[in-house]
Design an enzyme around this catalytic site. Structure first.
Site, short mmCIF file in Angstrom:
data_model
loop_
_atom_site.label_atom_id
_atom_site.label_comp_id
_atom_site.label_asym_id
_atom_site.label_seq_id
_atom_site.Cartn_x
_atom_site.Cartn_y
_atom_site.Cartn_z
N ASN A 18 -15.27 5.96 -15.66
CA ASN A 18 -16.83 6.43 -15.95
C ASN A 18 -17.73 5.75 -16.83
OD1 ASN A 18 -17.43 8.74 -14.10
ND2 ASN A 18 -15.60 9.65 -14.89
N HIS A 113 -15.65 16.76 -15.06
CA HIS A 113 -14.41 17.71 -14.70
C HIS A 113 -14.41 17.24 -13.25
CE1 HIS A 113 -11.30 19.96 -15.25
NE2 HIS A 113 -11.71 20.75 -13.90
N GLU A 147 -15.41 27.08 -24.54
CA GLU A 147 -14.54 27.43 -23.58
C GLU A 147 -14.11 26.10 -22.95
OE1 GLU A 147 -14.39 29.56 -19.55
OE2 GLU A 147 -16.21 29.95 -20.66
N LEU A 148 -12.74 25.71 -22.51
CA LEU A 148 -12.36 24.43 -22.00
C LEU A 148 -13.11 24.31 -20.47
CD1 LEU A 148 -10.50 22.02 -21.82
CD2 LEU A 148 -8.94 23.47 -20.88
#
Length: 219
Positions: A18, A113, A147-148
């Site tokens: 990326n 993600h 928060e993941l």
């Protein structure tokens, strides 16, 4: 006198595919900002070589030399802030970040993600999508919060799941979309089009929905 391009620091832990997509977009003047540094928590990874080949300054901060997650994150913040970035980009940075770290960069840190968040936070996303019998999968660029994998989505790309897919074949098709949408999101941010406000991602002065801006590669 022209305004300087927004400054970008990229964090990674591995091969940096990326990162390469971002470097390539910058070379085409399609990133909207300048990658001023690449920092890895693992020494001698390919991502560092990619940065060096592109003439980008690199740093290594080995997390195994720190006695706590908080101590590492504090040192990492010092390294990042020395480059005075406008945006921090996580590109395969395999560390769970402390709330103090995410709060420090709230609204100016993006992550990518490999799932259609909020589905499949965490690891092994391709395997989990196949085991669930899903007919589609994909990738999400989102703002980072405490928060993941839980921050608001900026953009998603959807890919079809084929009957004969394996986690490996699915991952390859998802990765193609990663390399398209991550430079897009960074460019939007650099242009001032993408922002974080009131716990939501905003694009062109309008709040985005839970999926963010969505591109469907099945069409």
């Amino acid at each position: 006198m022209t305004n300087p391009l927004p400054r970008i620091v990229v964090l990674l832990s591995g091969s940096g595919t990326n990162l390469q997509a971002l470097i390539d977009a910058q070379a085409r003047a399609q990133l909207g900002g300048e990658i001023v540094a690449v920092i890895s928590n693992r020494p001698a990874v390919l991502g560092l070589e990619r940065a060096q080949k592109a003439g980008i300054e690199t740093r290594t901060l080995d997390h195994t030399t720190f006695d706590s997650r908080a101590a590492f994150d504090t040192a990492l913040m010092q390294q990042i802030d020395a480059f005075q970035p406008d945006l921090v980009v996580l590109a395969g940075f395999m560390r769970i970040l402390t709330p103090a770290f995410t709060e420090h960069y709230l609204g100016k840190m993006l992550n990518i993600h490999p799932s259609l968040l909020p589905k499949y936070q965490g690891l092994h996303t391709h395997q989990r999508a196949l085991e669930a019998g899903d007919d589609c999968h994909g990738v999400t660029v989102h703002f980072v919060t405490a928060e993941l994998d839980g921050g608001p989505a900026a953009i998603q790309a959807v890919v079809a799941i084929e009957p004969d897919d394996t986690p490996e074949s699915l991952a390859k098709r998802v990765q193609v979309q990663e390399h398209i949408i991550y430079p897009m999101a960074v460019n939007w941010f650099a242009q001032g089009r993408l922002s974080y406000r009131d716990g939501k991602a905003w694009l062109d002065a309008a709040p985005l929905g839970a999926e963010g801006y969505q591109i469907d590669s099945r069409r």
